[in-house]
Design a protein around this motif. Structure first.
Motif, PDB file in Angstrom:
ATOM      1  N   HIS A  23       0.830  -1.217   0.000  1.00  0.00           N
ATOM      2  CA  HIS A  23       0.000   0.000   0.000  1.00  0.00           C
ATOM      3  C   HIS A  23       0.867   1.272   0.000  1.00  0.00           C
ATOM      4  O   HIS A  23       1.769   1.422   0.832  1.00  0.00           O
ATOM      5  CB  HIS A  23      -0.878  -0.048   1.262  1.00  0.00           C
ATOM      6  N   SER A  24       0.573   2.181  -0.927  1.00  0.00           N
ATOM      7  CA  SER A  24       1.399   3.385  -1.087  1.00  0.00           C
ATOM      8  C   SER A  24       1.461   4.251   0.170  1.00  0.00           C
ATOM      9  O   SER A  24       2.520   4.795   0.501  1.00  0.00           O
ATOM     10  CB  SER A  24       0.865   4.234  -2.249  1.00  0.00           C
ATOM     11  N   GLY A  25       0.339   4.406   0.860  1.00  0.00           N
ATOM     12  CA  GLY A  25       0.322   5.247   2.070  1.00  0.00           C
ATOM     13  C   GLY A  25       1.206   4.659   3.150  1.00  0.00           C
ATOM     14  O   GLY A  25       1.937   5.388   3.847  1.00  0.00           O
ATOM     15  N   GLY A  45       3.536   1.702  -5.339  1.00  0.00           N
ATOM     16  CA  GLY A  45       4.038   2.559  -6.409  1.00  0.00           C
ATOM     17  C   GLY A  45       4.180   4.026  -6.055  1.00  0.00           C
ATOM     18  O   GLY A  45       4.528   4.828  -6.932  1.00  0.00           O
ATOM     19  N   ALA A  46       3.921   4.394  -4.802  1.00  0.00           N
ATOM     20  CA  ALA A  46       3.931   5.815  -4.397  1.00  0.00           C
ATOM     21  C   ALA A  46       5.040   6.580  -5.111  1.00  0.00           C
ATOM     22  O   ALA A  46       6.228   6.317  -4.892  1.00  0.00           O
ATOM     23  CB  ALA A  46       4.099   5.925  -2.886  1.00  0.00           C
ATOM     24  N   ASP A  47       4.648   7.534  -5.940  1.00  0.00           N
ATOM     25  CA  ASP A  47       5.635   8.274  -6.735  1.00  0.00           C
ATOM     26  C   ASP A  47       6.701   8.920  -5.844  1.00  0.00           C
ATOM     27  O   ASP A  47       7.869   9.012  -6.220  1.00  0.00           O
ATOM     28  CB  ASP A  47       4.932   9.351  -7.581  1.00  0.00           C
ATOM     29  N   SER A  62       9.557  -2.789  -8.167  1.00  0.00           N
ATOM     30  CA  SER A  62       8.237  -2.940  -8.787  1.00  0.00           C
ATOM     31  C   SER A  62       7.983  -1.918  -9.897  1.00  0.00           C
ATOM     32  O   SER A  62       8.263  -2.192 -11.068  1.00  0.00           O
ATOM     33  CB  SER A  62       7.166  -2.852  -7.698  1.00  0.00           C
ATOM     34  N   PHE A  63       7.489  -0.740  -9.557  1.00  0.00           N
ATOM     35  CA  PHE A  63       7.007   0.240 -10.547  1.00  0.00           C
ATOM     36  C   PHE A  63       6.688   1.520  -9.784  1.00  0.00           C
ATOM     37  O   PHE A  63       6.611   1.496  -8.548  1.00  0.00           O
ATOM     38  CB  PHE A  63       5.712  -0.275 -11.219  1.00  0.00           C
ATOM     39  N   SER A  64       6.473   2.614 -10.497  1.00  0.00           N
ATOM     40  CA  SER A  64       5.854   3.789  -9.873  1.00  0.00           C
ATOM     41  C   SER A  64       4.418   3.841 -10.359  1.00  0.00           C
ATOM     42  O   SER A  64       4.116   3.378 -11.468  1.00  0.00           O
ATOM     43  CB  SER A  64       6.589   5.069 -10.272  1.00  0.00           C
ATOM     44  N   ASN A  65       3.530   4.382  -9.559  1.00  0.00           N
ATOM     45  CA  ASN A  65       2.114   4.457  -9.949  1.00  0.00           C
ATOM     46  C   ASN A  65       1.941   5.152 -11.303  1.00  0.00           C
ATOM     47  O   ASN A  65       1.037   4.849 -12.070  1.00  0.00           O
ATOM     48  CB  ASN A  65       1.308   5.192  -8.868  1.00  0.00           C
ATOM     49  N   TRP A  66       2.820   6.093 -11.564  1.00  0.00           N
ATOM     50  CA  TRP A  66       2.780   6.844 -12.819  1.00  0.00           C
ATOM     51  C   TRP A  66       2.952   5.908 -14.025  1.00  0.00           C
ATOM     52  O   TRP A  66       2.312   6.125 -15.067  1.00  0.00           O
ATOM     53  CB  TRP A  66       3.902   7.897 -12.771  1.00  0.00           C
ATOM     54  N   LYS A 113      -9.551   6.612  -3.357  1.00  0.00           N
ATOM     55  CA  LYS A 113      -8.997   7.946  -3.074  1.00  0.00           C
ATOM     56  C   LYS A 113      -7.791   7.810  -2.142  1.00  0.00           C
ATOM     57  O   LYS A 113      -7.909   7.888  -0.923  1.00  0.00           O
ATOM     58  CB  LYS A 113     -10.101   8.793  -2.419  1.00  0.00           C
ATOM     59  N   TYR A 114      -6.649   7.511  -2.696  1.00  0.00           N
ATOM     60  CA  TYR A 114      -5.391   7.538  -1.930  1.00  0.00           C
ATOM     61  C   TYR A 114      -4.262   7.612  -2.933  1.00  0.00           C
ATOM     62  O   TYR A 114      -4.502   7.599  -4.151  1.00  0.00           O
ATOM     63  CB  TYR A 114      -5.289   6.337  -0.973  1.00  0.00           C
ATOM     64  N   ALA A 115      -3.032   7.696  -2.454  1.00  0.00           N
ATOM     65  CA  ALA A 115      -1.905   8.000  -3.340  1.00  0.00           C
ATOM     66  C   ALA A 115      -1.873   7.142  -4.597  1.00  0.00           C
ATOM     67  O   ALA A 115      -1.713   7.670  -5.711  1.00  0.00           O
ATOM     68  CB  ALA A 115      -0.586   7.851  -2.581  1.00  0.00           C
ATOM     69  N   ALA A 116      -2.055   5.815  -4.459  1.00  0.00           N
ATOM     70  CA  ALA A 116      -1.904   4.953  -5.635  1.00  0.00           C
ATOM     71  C   ALA A 116      -2.965   5.258  -6.687  1.00  0.00           C
ATOM     72  O   ALA A 116      -2.665   5.355  -7.877  1.00  0.00           O
ATOM     73  CB  ALA A 116      -1.940   3.485  -5.235  1.00  0.00           C
ATOM     74  N   GLY A 117      -4.218   5.396  -6.244  1.00  0.00           N
ATOM     75  CA  GLY A 117      -5.299   5.695  -7.177  1.00  0.00           C
ATOM     76  C   GLY A 117      -5.094   7.057  -7.831  1.00  0.00           C
ATOM     77  O   GLY A 117      -5.159   7.199  -9.062  1.00  0.00           O
ATOM     78  N   THR A 172      -9.348   2.714 -14.880  1.00  0.00           N
ATOM     79  CA  THR A 172      -9.439   2.439 -13.451  1.00  0.00           C
ATOM     80  C   THR A 172      -8.163   1.880 -12.844  1.00  0.00           C
ATOM     81  O   THR A 172      -7.368   1.217 -13.519  1.00  0.00           O
ATOM     82  CB  THR A 172     -10.599   1.450 -13.175  1.00  0.00           C
ATOM     83  N   PHE A 173      -7.973   2.185 -11.556  1.00  0.00           N
ATOM     84  CA  PHE A 173      -6.974   1.495 -10.731  1.00  0.00           C
ATOM     85  C   PHE A 173      -7.698   0.873  -9.539  1.00  0.00           C
ATOM     86  O   PHE A 173      -8.267   1.602  -8.713  1.00  0.00           O
ATOM     87  CB  PHE A 173      -5.906   2.470 -10.205  1.00  0.00           C
ATOM     88  N   PHE A 174      -7.759  -0.448  -9.516  1.00  0.00           N
ATOM     89  CA  PHE A 174      -8.111  -1.190  -8.302  1.00  0.00           C
ATOM     90  C   PHE A 174      -7.200  -2.399  -8.268  1.00  0.00           C
ATOM     91  O   PHE A 174      -6.629  -2.787  -9.298  1.00  0.00           O
ATOM     92  CB  PHE A 174      -9.583  -1.643  -8.303  1.00  0.00           C
ATOM     93  N   ALA A 175      -7.090  -3.028  -7.095  1.00  0.00           N
ATOM     94  CA  ALA A 175      -6.210  -4.188  -6.978  1.00  0.00           C
ATOM     95  C   ALA A 175      -6.769  -5.128  -5.917  1.00  0.00           C
ATOM     96  O   ALA A 175      -7.618  -4.736  -5.106  1.00  0.00           O
ATOM     97  CB  ALA A 175      -4.801  -3.736  -6.589  1.00  0.00           C
ATOM     98  N   GLY A 176      -6.280  -6.375  -5.941  1.00  0.00           N
ATOM     99  CA  GLY A 176      -6.634  -7.345  -4.903  1.00  0.00           C
ATOM    100  C   GLY A 176      -8.132  -7.621  -4.848  1.00  0.00           C
ATOM    101  O   GLY A 176      -8.826  -7.657  -5.869  1.00  0.00           O
ATOM    102  N   VAL A 230       2.244 -10.804 -10.866  1.00  0.00           N
ATOM    103  CA  VAL A 230       3.209  -9.696 -10.832  1.00  0.00           C
ATOM    104  C   VAL A 230       3.806  -9.511  -9.440  1.00  0.00           C
ATOM    105  O   VAL A 230       4.975  -9.148  -9.289  1.00  0.00           O
ATOM    106  CB  VAL A 230       2.546  -8.390 -11.339  1.00  0.00           C
ATOM    107  N   TYR A 231       3.022  -9.772  -8.404  1.00  0.00           N
ATOM    108  CA  TYR A 231       3.502  -9.555  -7.028  1.00  0.00           C
ATOM    109  C   TYR A 231       4.606 -10.564  -6.688  1.00  0.00           C
ATOM    110  O   TYR A 231       5.588 -10.222  -6.035  1.00  0.00           O
ATOM    111  CB  TYR A 231       2.327  -9.643  -6.052  1.00  0.00           C
ATOM    112  N   ALA A 232       4.411 -11.810  -7.139  1.00  0.00           N
ATOM    113  CA  ALA A 232       5.431 -12.836  -6.921  1.00  0.00           C
ATOM    114  C   ALA A 232       6.740 -12.428  -7.604  1.00  0.00           C
ATOM    115  O   ALA A 232       7.837 -12.579  -7.033  1.00  0.00           O
ATOM    116  CB  ALA A 232       4.940 -14.178  -7.468  1.00  0.00           C
TER     117      ALA A 232
HETATM  118  C1  PHB Z   1      -0.285   0.860  -4.010  1.00  0.00           C
HETATM  119  O1  PHB Z   1       0.716   1.468  -4.387  1.00  0.00           O
HETATM  120  O2  PHB Z   1      -0.935   1.222  -3.007  1.00  0.00           O
HETATM  121  C2  PHB Z   1      -0.689  -0.350  -4.773  1.00  0.00           C
HETATM  122  C3  PHB Z   1      -0.247  -0.523  -6.089  1.00  0.00           C
HETATM  123  C4  PHB Z   1      -0.587  -1.672  -6.780  1.00  0.00           C
HETATM  124  C5  PHB Z   1      -1.366  -2.631  -6.179  1.00  0.00           C
HETATM  125  C6  PHB Z   1      -1.821  -2.471  -4.881  1.00  0.00           C
HETATM  126  C7  PHB Z   1      -1.465  -1.318  -4.175  1.00  0.00           C
HETATM  127  O3  PHB Z   1      -1.671  -3.742  -6.846  1.00  0.00           O
END
Ligand code: PHB
Length: 391
Positions: free
Chosen positions: A106-108, A130-132, A147-151, A175-179, A227-231, A305-307
């Motif tokens: 989680h980015s936060g 991915g928190a930039d 991993s990656f940056s949210n950008w 509504k949080y940093a990643a989204g 959209t951005f959602f996960a899990g 991707v997480y693995a």
């Molecule tokens: C996040 O940065 O909060 C984030 C990014 C990708 C995900 C889950 C959470 O799959």
């Protein structure tokens, strides 16, 4: 210099060298304490488990040791709760005295971890979030991301959707940093390509009450939705989008987390969806095939991707550690080695940019059955701009 002085200097040098050798021998003899701070409960629980699995698989492939040091794991469930993040990370740093922290999703939570890592000089490898800011204003020579940056996936998808000729898009996310940052990246490329984001919809993390927002999308009738959602949240969103009848009328595009590690649960409702991500299920390279075979053997589960990100976090740690002979206190030498390395990832080899974020291909994938099939490269060697990073 007199003969006497010369021999005194020589003796001092020899003593210093011996001390150094024995320090490094001690470092080698003791276990390396790795603090795993990941979500093991909540909407991202499966993501945390996959990251740990990937990390452990890579350690096992290296004979259970990294640079000759055995590993001791200390685990914290961060619950993807930013309010508990500072306490949780301080437990690892101050109570458990870990040598390196690996986390989180989680980015936060990750931003609180980056702050603590900076304040205490603790090595941190981020295997997802991915928190930039982590590789932006908060960047540091002892903070790395596997991993990656949210950008990144957002920006790549903005280009794809613009090229498809869509003009008006609605975005929807938590509504949080990643989204927010995923949408921002999308918007940057999409508007550069001539499109317009007509409405940004959101709900608080980790809410899944999508109904009112889906009704709003139906009434706006955009050309497409990003959209951005996960899990767990991504599973529910994809199912609700289809159940609302929107899948047939308004194309849905997402950052690839929307359909990664989620396809079993989403079933036919995910079929055909297009997403962008730095991994996919059909890369068919010898490197990825070998990784997938070993992962399935070890866990009786398909990797996602997480693995891969967990696996690569261990690879990066090993590269740095080897360069300092197991002595992780040598941060500058550790960083120099990781910075010049080519990381042999199942996603395809990557390097780190100046701010320690992967420079990598972002694939365009389409859901076919239970797979995110790679159908092209949306953005070749995409580097996060690393805005605000001074190192
Ligand atoms: C996040 O940065 O909060 C984030 C990014 C990708 C995900 C889950 C959470 O799959």
């Amino acid at each position: 210099m007199t003969l006497k002085n010369t021999s005194r200097v020589a003796a001092l040098v020899a003593a210093a060298a011996a001390a150094l050798l024995s320090a490094s021998a001690t470092a080698q003899a003791t276990k390396l304490k790795v603090g795993l701070m990941l979500p093991y409960t909540g909407t991202f629980a499966a993501l945390g488990v996959a990251i740990e699995n990937g990390f452990r698989l890579n350690v096992a492939e290296q004979g259970g040791k990294l640079a000759g040091r055995e590993i001791e794991f200390v685990k914290v469930d961060d619950e993807s709760d930013p309010a508990k993040a500072t306490d949780n990370v301080n437990k690892l740093i101050k109570r458990d005295n870990v040598d390196v922290i690996v986390g989180t999703v989680h980015s936060g939570v990750a931003m609180a971890m980056a702050k603590a890592a900076k304040d205490n000089g603790t090595m941190l490898i981020v295997p997802n979030a991915g928190a930039d800011a982590v590789t932006g204003p908060m960047c540091a020579n002892h903070i790395f991301r596997s991993s990656f940056s949210n950008w990144q996936p957002g920006y790549a998808m903005g280009e794809v959707v613009a090229k498809k000729g869509h003009k008006k898009v609605v975005t929807i996310t938590w509504k949080y940093a990643a989204g927010d940052e995923s949408v921002k990246g999308f918007r940057e490329a999409f508007e550069k390509g001539g499109g317009q984001v007509v409405k940004e919809l959101s709900l608080p993390f980790p809410g899944v009450e999508f109904q009112a927002l889906l009704t709003e999308i139906a009434s706006i009738k955009p050309d497409a939705v990003y959209t951005f959602f996960a899990g767990g949240g991504a599973v529910k969103f994809v199912k609700d989008y289809a159940a609302a009848g929107l899948k047939k009328t308004i194309p849905l595009y997402g950052a690839g987390f929307l359909t990664d590690g989620t396809l079993e649960a989403q079933g036919a409702d995910a079929d055909g969806l297009l997403t962008t991500l730095h991994y996919g299920d059909s890369l068919e390279t010898p490197r990825d095939k070998a990784f997938r075979l070993e992962y399935v053997k070890a866990y009786r589960l398909q990797p996602d991707v997480y693995a891969v990100q967990g696996y690569d976090a261990a690879q990066m740690l090993a590269i740095g550690l080897k360069a300092v002979n197991g002595d992780i206190s040598k941060k500058a030498d550790f960083a120099a080695a990781v910075e010049k390395a080519k990381i042999d990832s199942p996603r395809g080899a990557f390097t780190l940019g100046k701010s320690h974020n992967p420079v990598q291909d972002i694939y365009l994938r389409q859901v076919v059955g239970k797979e995110n099939k790679v159908i092209g490269v949306a953005s070749k060697s995409l580097a996060d701009p690393g805005r605000g990073c001074r190192m």
